[in-house]
Scaffold this active site. Structure first.
Site, PDB file in Angstrom:
ATOM      1  N   PRO A 115      51.422   8.737   2.666  1.00 50.25           N
ATOM      2  CA  PRO A 115      52.757   8.620   2.062  1.00 50.25           C
ATOM      3  C   PRO A 115      53.834   9.262   2.908  1.00 50.25           C
ATOM      4  CG  PRO A 115      51.161   9.139   0.382  1.00 50.25           C
ATOM      5  CD  PRO A 115      50.425   9.227   1.698  1.00 50.25           C
ATOM      6  N   CYS A 116      54.941   8.527   3.058  1.00 47.39           N
ATOM      7  CA  CYS A 116      55.984   8.963   3.984  1.00 47.39           C
ATOM      8  C   CYS A 116      57.273   9.349   3.281  1.00 47.39           C
ATOM      9  CB  CYS A 116      56.278   7.852   4.992  1.00 47.39           C
ATOM     10  SG  CYS A 116      56.848   6.310   4.236  1.00 47.39           S
TER      11      CYS A 116
END
Length: 301
Positions: A72-73
């Site tokens: 996840p960014c």
């Protein structure tokens, strides 16, 4: 070399695509978004979903050669709040710690992990250094490459950081540019029955005229497209259509093509789910280059 891989944060399989193309075997994947699971399982019904990474006991997993994942960014993206490793909301920023524990427990020969370019300078580079050190402390030689989908036959400017890890030393190799000639006209959806036009409100008119702080990205046939996002239409993007003499949203088919998926790859989902999944995906053309061109040169596959 026959590879067995475990896929984290799988989405609809963009990063998996390169490994599947080379005949690698998926021993399992981890995904929690129901709409993405539905799309992914429509193509890989035999792949086993181990669910939420925070609930996985690594000792319950089969052995594998390579760990993959686009972790996840949101906490690192230039478009996000950039809270980094201290972001505990939904544990998004801490996902890299679960990856670390999984690597420590399973010790696969390799890992390939993807994130946004913004991770490089978050907190003055400290976040990147912490993540690099985590992977190193897990027992890996680590290198990082920056790839842009634009260089591998996509009409989308999508830069991504790839963390590469191996139990053995491996050389540094500068990525190649294979094909940067593709334009939006090459992925154009000719079926105008699927076009959705934009409502001409005063705000939308101003965004088209580029008068506000955040405006629409206006796309013509000879343009390349900015990074797709998870919003409807894959972001604030409008396509100019001469036939309609006006602007329309990008279709799901165009988004699939911009991400390198086969036509109709996401067709089992609603339009909203399809746009979200495609904006969240790893570009397949970049994945293909990575696993079938770049990595065989440095890891002797």
């Amino acid at each position: 070399m026959s590879l067995r891989y475990f896929s984290l944060f799988t989405g609809v399989g963009g990063l998996d695509m390169g490994l599947e193309k080379r005949g690698a075997e998926c021993v399992g994947f981890s995904e929690i978004k129901k709409s993405s699971i539905e799309i992914y399982k429509s193509h890989y019904p035999e792949h086993i979903n181990y669910g939420d990474i925070t609930a996985i006991d690594p000792h319950d997993l089969p052995d594998f050669d390579i760990l993959t994942g686009g972790f996840p960014c949101q906490s690192f993206s230039l478009a996000g709040l950039r809270k980094g490793l201290e972001d505990n909301k939904n544990k998004k920023g801490a996902m890299v710690l679960y990856i670390y524990h999984l690597l420590k427990a399973k010790q696969p020969q390799y890992f390939v992990l993807e994130n946004v370019k913004g991770i490089l300078n978050h907190d003055g580079g400290k976040t990147y250094q912490k993540i690099f050190n985590l992977f190193h402390n897990a027992g890996y030689k680590v290198r990082v490459v920056l790839l842009n989908a634009l260089h591998y036959g996509s009409a989308q400017n999508r830069e991504r950081v790839i963390f590469l890890g191996s139990k053995d030393e491996f050389p540094a190799l500068r990525p190649e540019i294979l094909d940067d000639t593709v334009r939006f006209k090459d992925i154009w959806d000719a079926d105008d029955t699927k076009y959705k036009t934009i409502k001409m409100t005063e705000k939308n008119k101003n965004k088209i005229e580029q008068l506000l702080t955040f405006n629409f990205e206006l796309i013509g046939k000879y343009d390349r497209v900015g990074t797709l996002t998870t919003q409807f239409g894959c972001g604030e993007k409008l396509v100019w259509d001469e036939k309609w003499d006006g602007f329309r949203y990008m279709t799901t088919l165009e988004a699939e093509r911009l991400q390198g998926f086969e036509d109709g790859w996401t067709k089992v989902g609603s339009d909203n789910a399809r746009y979200w999944a495609l904006g969240n995906a790893v570009n397949c053309k970049m994945s293909d280059y990575l696993f079938n061109n770049y990595l065989p040169k440095i890891w002797n596959w």
